[in-house]
Design an enzyme around this catalytic site. Sequence first.
Site, PDB file in Angstrom:
ATOM      1  N   HIS A  36      28.731  55.218  26.712  1.00 38.76           N
ATOM      2  CA  HIS A  36      29.159  54.484  25.531  1.00 38.76           C
ATOM      3  C   HIS A  36      28.398  54.935  24.281  1.00 38.76           C
ATOM      4  CE1 HIS A  36      30.382  50.220  24.022  1.00 38.76           C
ATOM      5  NE2 HIS A  36      30.936  51.207  23.353  1.00 38.76           N
ATOM      6  N   CYS A  37      27.480  55.913  24.441  1.00 37.45           N
ATOM      7  CA  CYS A  37      26.614  56.241  23.300  1.00 37.45           C
ATOM      8  C   CYS A  37      26.851  57.637  22.746  1.00 37.45           C
ATOM      9  CB  CYS A  37      25.156  56.089  23.723  1.00 37.45           C
ATOM     10  SG  CYS A  37      24.731  54.406  24.183  1.00 37.45           S
ATOM     11  N   ILE A  38      26.467  58.655  23.520  1.00 38.80           N
ATOM     12  CA  ILE A  38      26.417  60.018  22.972  1.00 38.80           C
ATOM     13  C   ILE A  38      27.788  60.523  22.497  1.00 38.80           C
ATOM     14  CG2 ILE A  38      25.488  62.360  23.335  1.00 38.80           C
ATOM     15  CD1 ILE A  38      23.356  60.241  23.649  1.00 38.80           C
ATOM     16  N   ASP A  70      28.535  57.506  19.206  1.00 41.16           N
ATOM     17  CA  ASP A  70      27.667  57.129  18.086  1.00 41.16           C
ATOM     18  C   ASP A  70      27.581  58.158  16.956  1.00 41.16           C
ATOM     19  OD1 ASP A  70      27.286  54.917  19.587  1.00 41.16           O
ATOM     20  OD2 ASP A  70      25.310  55.483  20.337  1.00 41.16           O
TER      21      ASP A  70
END
Length: 432
Positions: free
Chosen positions: A270-272, A275
């Site tokens: 859900h991040c790299i 974001d």
Amino acid sequence: MFKILKKKIKNKSAKIGVIGLGYVGLPLAYEFSRAKFNVIGIDVNTQKIENIKKNKSYIERLSNKEIAKLNKLNFKITNEYKAVKELDIIILCLPTPINKDKSPNMKYIKDSISGISKYLNKGQLICLESTTYPGTSEELIGQKLIKKGFNIGDDFFLIYSPEREDPGNKKFKLSNTPKIVSGFSNNCKILGNEIYKNVSNSVHLVENLKIAEMSKIFENIYRSINISLVNELKLVCNKMGIDVFEVIKAAKTKPFGYSAFYPGPGLGGHCIPIDPFLFSWKARKYGIETKFIELSGLVNSKMPSFIYQNLKKHIKKTNKNKSDIKILLLGASYKKNISDTRETPFIKIAEKVYKNKIKFDYHDPYVKEININQRLKLKSIKLDYKKIKIYDVIILITDHDNYKYDKLFNNAKHIIDTRGRFKTNNNVVSRS
Ligand SMILES: NC(=O)c1ccc[n+]([C@@H]2O[C@H](COP(=O)([O-])OP(=O)(O)OC[C@H]3O[C@@H](n4cnc5c(N)ncnc54)[C@H](O)[C@@H]3O)[C@@H](O)[C@H]2O)c1
């Protein structure tokens, strides 16, 4: 009001609410409860609430036993925002995804702020923990508070403290990872420090909210760009017959100026993958194109296709008809030793294999079932190492530690290794 709240935090009579009990919020609620605060968890997902009430965990970070322990502490859970009325501290751990056009989707933060707005009172503090573009705390929360007539830093407090959770990492957790904190004013920062020192060994205060927001997004941009660099180098090294993992091992011996990043089948989680684009969007508002971010996104997103091309090459080598080929995909989660399949490259690889009518099974000890874009529901097979010879090719997508790699090597016809788990100077393994 500042002094009252500070005192309440110090003597642990401050009531803390965590809104959003996912990968970030649930462990945080657990740690504040363990630190002897009264905690209320608020989530719109009633299934999650039911699970917690039944002592059932839905994240690896916490076991069922720990959820049972949480339920015995001063912890309550609800899906109703009116609980916010009784809180002193409100911490938002909400999703910050991107839309199809890669613009930020701030719906979750906006919805919760408008949902809790009527329950906010003087003397409370709001903290945002979600990863987001610089300016979010002030623009989406601060301005609403000011409109409601609060004087931030005096009768209401606003802080930002990014979560640095690394799912599956057994060494670093909340308590031993420095916690970055900032606030709208000096009073806000002081309160932020008082709060977070209860759950982290080290609080790093920064000058303003934007620096704190930017620091988190910078960490993820840094990872995305370095992973894309090493992914690109891997493609060239493969063609040149150089083992990129041996190259990294060698470069890593330099005690300064180098940090190791590893190539893989593509980004997940859900991040790299997400974001950096929150930041690109904001940068465009300042007339700047973030070329590094765009390029790294492009390189990383192409990795599943390269792996599929490699698969096709090996299928050709078998001299079999495509209809007689069967392959095995190992590992469906986006990283090892966890069950999170958000944005996992497994889906992209499985989709290509399926679309091209190649028969396949998959196995993942943590992911028993997975949907491929709502059309295809797959079930993990039982892995019998002695029978894996039936597969013409095995693609190692996620290198869970509990796979028996020697047995895989000894029994497989061919392994496409996307993670560098095997040595390559043999006929069984190829890198991809
Ligand atoms: N997962 C990670 O490893 C990680 C690490 C660092 C930072 N982050 C960031 O932290 C934030 C949260 O991520 P996460 O992984 O915990 O997400 P998640 O999807 O696991 O959890 C979010 C929770 O919020 C709930 N929710 C959604 N809308 C709500 C609303 N209006 N009111 C109340 N609850 C609501 C959802 O039901 C869900 O339980 C994101 O910004 C993410 O980028 C995540």
